[in-house]
Design an enzyme around this catalytic site. Sequence first.
Site, mmCIF file in Angstrom:
data_model
loop_
_atom_site.group_PDB
_atom_site.id
_atom_site.type_symbol
_atom_site.label_atom_id
_atom_site.label_comp_id
_atom_site.label_asym_id
_atom_site.label_seq_id
_atom_site.Cartn_x
_atom_site.Cartn_y
_atom_site.Cartn_z
ATOM 1 N N CYS A 381 0.845 -1.198 0.000
ATOM 2 C CA CYS A 381 0.000 0.000 0.000
ATOM 3 C C CYS A 381 0.882 1.250 0.000
ATOM 4 C CB CYS A 381 -0.973 -0.034 1.174
ATOM 5 S SG CYS A 381 -2.323 1.162 1.029
ATOM 6 N N HIS A 512 -3.440 -5.115 -0.133
ATOM 7 C CA HIS A 512 -2.956 -5.672 1.137
ATOM 8 C C HIS A 512 -3.025 -7.194 1.063
ATOM 9 C CE1 HIS A 512 -2.962 -1.971 3.763
ATOM 10 N NE2 HIS A 512 -3.680 -1.533 2.734
ATOM 11 N N GLU A 514 -1.555 -9.377 2.700
ATOM 12 C CA GLU A 514 -1.481 -10.036 4.009
ATOM 13 C C GLU A 514 -2.860 -10.407 4.533
ATOM 14 O OE1 GLU A 514 -1.887 -5.609 5.038
ATOM 15 O OE2 GLU A 514 -0.988 -6.844 3.467
#
Length: 553
Positions: A381, A512, A514
Site C-alpha cells: 500500500c 494488502h 497479508e
Amino acid sequence: MKYIFVTGGVVSSLGKGILTSSLGAILRGRGYRVTALKIDPYVNVDAGTMRPYEHGEVFVTGDGAETDLDIGHYERFLDIDLARANNLTTGQVYLSVIQKERRGEYLSQTVQVIPHITDEIKERIRRTAQEQGAEIVVVEVGGTVGDIESLPFLEAIRQFQFDENDGDVMYLHLTLVPYLPTSEEFKTKPTQHSVSALRGVGIQPDVLVLRSEKMVPEDVRKKVALFTNVRPSEVFSSPTVQHLYEVPLVLEEQGLGRIVEKKLGLETIPPNLSFWQGAVKKLKHPSHEVRVAFVGKYVKMPDAYLSILEGFRHAGIAHDARVEVKWVNAEEITDASKAAELLGDVDGILVGPGFGIRGVEGKILAARYAREHRVPYFGICLGLQIAVIEYARNVLGLEGANSTEFDPYTPHPVIDLMPEQLEAEGLGGTMRLGNWPMRIHPGTILHRLYGRDLVLERHRHRYEVNPEYVGRLVEGGLTVSALTPGMHGRGEGLVEAIELPNHPFFIGLQAHPELSSRPMRVSPPFSGFIEAALAKKKGSGPQVLDPEKTLME
C-alpha cells in the site's frame, strides 16, 4: 444450528479471539461447517477510525468492511472468508434500530433495550450464520463481563438458551488465573468473582478456560469447578504458548472438542489436526532462518501490523524457516548512513501501510537503500507509493516528487488522491475497500508468483499512482506489473503493482495481500519475499514456489 458463545472475565485482552478461532479450528477438523462472529461493545460503527495503538490493526474483509483484528484470526484459523456481518458493534445495532424507528417499523411501540435492541442482536447473529451456511456459529462477546457496554449483548445471548432447542446452545467463559511466583500458587478468586458476575446476568457457563502463564494443575481446576458450579472435566487450561497455532492442539489434547460434542449433541468424530501439528513443528524446529526489517511508525505496537506478521509466519512455514522481524522506526532513518546502520544486517526490507506524513522520509530512504544495495524489498500500500516517490526523485530526477497527501503543493504529484475520493464525505468507510481485481502482466515476477493473469486482493487506501506520471516511470525503467482493469475510463486502469526488472526482488502492491494469507495457503508475494530473503542470505538466486501448490496438499 448450534451456537457457542465465548465470554471473558477479570481483564481484557486475555485471548478470546484466539480461543474462538482455536475452537473453530477444532470443529473444522471434525468436518463441520463453522463460522465465527465478533461482538464489539464500542459505539463506533466499525473499527476504521480507531487508532492502531489502542485496538491494533484494522482488518478488511473481502466485501469492504473495516473490522476488528479478531476477524483476521477467524479467517486464518478457519480458512474461510468472512464478511461485514461477522463483526457486530453497538454502533451498528443502535443505528439500525433508530433507523427502523424513524421509518415507522415499530408502529406505536415504545422502543427499548429489551426487546428491540436484544432482538436486533439475535436476529443479526442468526441471519449471519444462516447466510453463510454454517452448522455451528461461534460468537465472541468482546470486553469483560461486568462492563456496562456489554450488558445488552449478554442479555441477548442469555435469551438464546430459551429461544433454541435444548442442546443447541453452550456458553464458554475465558478467565484469568494469575500465578504468583513469590508464593508459587495460582489464585482462583478473580475467576470465582467473574463467574459470579456472569451468573448474575443469567448465564451459567458450560465450560471454563483458565488463562495463565503456566498449565493450571488439576487440583486448582477442581477448586475452580467446586466454586463455579462447573464439572472438573469441563475446566480447561490455556497456558502461554510459544506459537499461537499451538492453542488448538493444547485444547484438543485436554478434551475440549469431546466436551463440545457432548454439550451440543454432536457425533463423536476424531479430529484431523495434522496441518496444525506440522505447522507447529516447522515453527519450533525450522531448517532455516532469515531476518527481515519492518520499517514503520507503529513499531512499539506489533498488533498494528498483525496480518503482516502472520504473513511472515505463513511464509516461514511454507519455506521451513524462522522469520525474525527487526522493527525499525521510520523516524529514526534520517539519512543514508543511518539507513545503512539500521538496515545493513537484514536480508529483506518491508515498508508497510500507513497514513500521515510522520516517518515518510525515513521510509523513502529505506526504499532507496533496498534499491541501491539490491536487498529484497516488499512495499504494501503506502510501501508501493514510497517506492514510486523514491524512484521518481532519485532515478528520474523529479526534484520534490511526492504524494499530495504529504505535500499538496509538490511540483511532481506522482501519488495523488483517487478521483472518487474527492466526493467522499467523512472518514468512516469511505476509502477504496475490499476485494478489487488486478490484471498481472505476463513475464513479471508477480505473474510467476501468482501463476495467473487476474487475481483479487483486498484494498484500503485513498491515494494512487498518478496516471499522468505512469508513462514517465515506465520509460525510466520501472515496471508496472499489474493494473486494475477498466477503472475511471483510463484505459487499463490504476497501477496495482510495480517492480524493478534488474533487482533480486523489488515489488510494491497497492493491495494488502497479508489480509488473505493463511497458514495453509501463504500469500504469493509474501512467499516470494521470504524466498528472496533466504536466497540473499545464502548468496543464491531466488526460487519461486509453485503458486498452485498449497500446504494443505
